[in-house]
Design an enzyme around this catalytic site. Structure first.
Site, short mmCIF file in Angstrom:
data_model
loop_
_atom_site.label_atom_id
_atom_site.label_comp_id
_atom_site.label_asym_id
_atom_site.label_seq_id
_atom_site.Cartn_x
_atom_site.Cartn_y
_atom_site.Cartn_z
N GLY A 223 -13.73 -25.74 -1.52
CA GLY A 223 -12.85 -25.38 -0.62
C GLY A 223 -11.32 -25.59 -0.88
N CYS B 196 -12.18 6.37 -3.86
CA CYS B 196 -11.88 7.29 -2.75
C CYS B 196 -11.96 6.44 -1.37
CB CYS B 196 -12.70 8.69 -2.42
SG CYS B 196 -12.05 9.72 -3.81
#
Ligand code: PLP
Length: 428
Positions: free
Chosen positions: A240, A344
């Site tokens: 982390g 797209c």
């Protein structure tokens, strides 16, 4: 520090110019630096050095390329895996079985069998049901599964809500308050050897405070479990720790700061500490190298359309990740631009109104901090080839995953013999 530096006006990875790689392999392409990975490993090892025999289990999900895992295995690291596929990749890349931790929120019987057959250091259990399933699998195989529960300490952390894992409402682990009861239950199950506890609260953490709180709670739990008669010899503190990626933001705590905090809180636990770093090791050891297709005018700023897209680097679309974008051969001119890919989707946007090197069609650019959670998440969306990966070591470089081209994508499809199309449909 990383090993992507300007040499004679051109960005190089260690001793290899990025333009050379682009010319030979094409773009987009991920490029990884061995020296940078090794430097990060060394910094973490040094920070943890005073601890007796810590296990650093690289979180394979960050970058599962076999050459990357193998580099880290040769440096002495183990592996944190979250699927049967990651387990197999880790073993194939040379990680010893007794350095593998199996995490993951939905382990299947098949995955349990695989890891029990091949061996591992510890299963990090995510629920009582999972413990019962593992007990039955291990018993049927005549094996003993070394286990600990991943506890959820209810500490919110993480650079983004989608990478926070230790808050009460997240799907991970068992509530820390339920742990004493859960340990009492699994102590009675056959085929399990209770040996540890685990915690992982999120990714890209930029402060030590949440880790400090989570580890403090874990220490209290260890004392409580021991008082109840459980043997707890392993404490897995997860991963982390964030990495620097934006020069305009303060750098996250260093591995040395992290190590000092861990030693202060966990140094007296009398348990073997396990760490599961991913991003810290590989994040800044990789770039995504891309070519500008064209620059088109926009309502405010121009659109720099590059040949990398969200299918290659999903992090900005997925969790608003910020990547530094630089020209491989900067001219010295700067301007504000929107950097987008050809897919797209409006979400296929890497940067909006970003002050950056001025570039034009044909120029090469890099997305920095692309060694972690980048190629690992790439796809072939919009029928785009799967991005290749290159590993550099000094003057040497090699393709460590070739481009999966459109021919291969088409060849993977199967058209059933019976397919008749829409001949009987109302519109025919
Ligand atoms: N361990 C577990 C269980 C994880 O889920 C993760 C990633 O989220 C990690 C380790 C690695 O985290 P990071 O790459 O932030 O170090």
């Amino acid at each position: 520090m990383d090993h992507f530096q300007l040499k004679d006006g051109e960005l190089a990875c260690e001793e290899v110019g990025l333009a050379e790689i682009a010319a030979s392999v094409g773009t987009p392409v991920y490029v990884y630096s061995t020296a940078t990975m090794c430097r990060h490993v060394a910094a973490l090892c040094e920070a943890l050095e005073p601890l007796p025999d810590p296990l650093i289990a690289y979180a394979v999900k960050a970058n599962p390329n076999g050459a990357v895992i193998s580099t880290l295995a040769k440096a002495g690291l183990g592996a944190d895996v979250v699927s049967g596929g990651e387990y197999r990749r880790a073993r194939a890349a040379g990680v010893p079985a007794d350095k593998i931790v199996f995490s993951g929120v939905g382990k299947t019987e098949e995955e349990m069998r695989l890891a029990l057959e091949g061996g591992l250091y510890q299963f990090n259990l995510e629920s009582l049901d999972e413990a019962e399933m593992l007990s039955a699998v291990a018993k049927a195989m005549g094996r003993t599964a070394p286990v600990g529960f991943r506890v959820n300490p209810d500490v919110a952390a993480g650079g983004h809500s989608k990478i926070t894992t230790g808050a009460a409402e997240n799907k991970f682990g068992i509530a820390i308050g339920d742990a004493p009861g859960a340990y009492a239950r699994i102590a009675t199950l056959p085929g399990l050897m209770v040996q540890g506890v685990a915690v992982h609260i999120g990714s890209q953490l930029t402060s030590l405070d949440p880790l400090d709180r989570a580890f403090t709670r874990l220490g209290e739990l260890i004392a409580e479990l021991r008082a109840a008669g459980h043997t707890i010899g392993v404490a897995d503190l997860g991963g982390g720790l964030g990495v620097p990626h934006d020069p305009d933001h303060p750098a996250p705590p260093s591995p040395a700061d992290y190590g000092a905090m861990v030693r202060r809180i966990a140094g007296g636990w009398n348990a073997r500490l396990v760490f599961e770093p991913g991003r810290l090791i590989v994040g800044n050891a990789g770039v995504l190298l891309s070519r500008v297709i064209r620059v088109k005018p926009g309502a405010t700023d121009p659109f720099v359309i590059v040949d990398a897209a969200m299918n290659d680097l999903m992090r900005p679309a997925l969790y608003d990740a910020w990547h530094r974008i630089e020209a491989v051969r900067p001219s010295g001119n700067r301007r504000t631009a929107n950097v987008v890919g050809p897919v797209c989707e409006t979400g296929d946007t890497f940067a909006t109104a970003r002050p950056m090197d001025e570039v034009e069609a044909g120029d090469l650019v890099v997305f920095r901090t692309a060694g972690a959670y980048a190629a690992a998440m790439s796809s072939t969306y919009n029928s785009r080839p799967l991005t290749p990966e290159v590993l550099v070591d000094g003057k040497r470089w090699a393709i460590v995953r070739p481009r999966v081209d459109v021919d291969a994508l088409i060849a993977a499809d199967r058209i059933p013999d019976w397919l008749g199309g829409c001949a009987d449909s109302p519109s025919s």
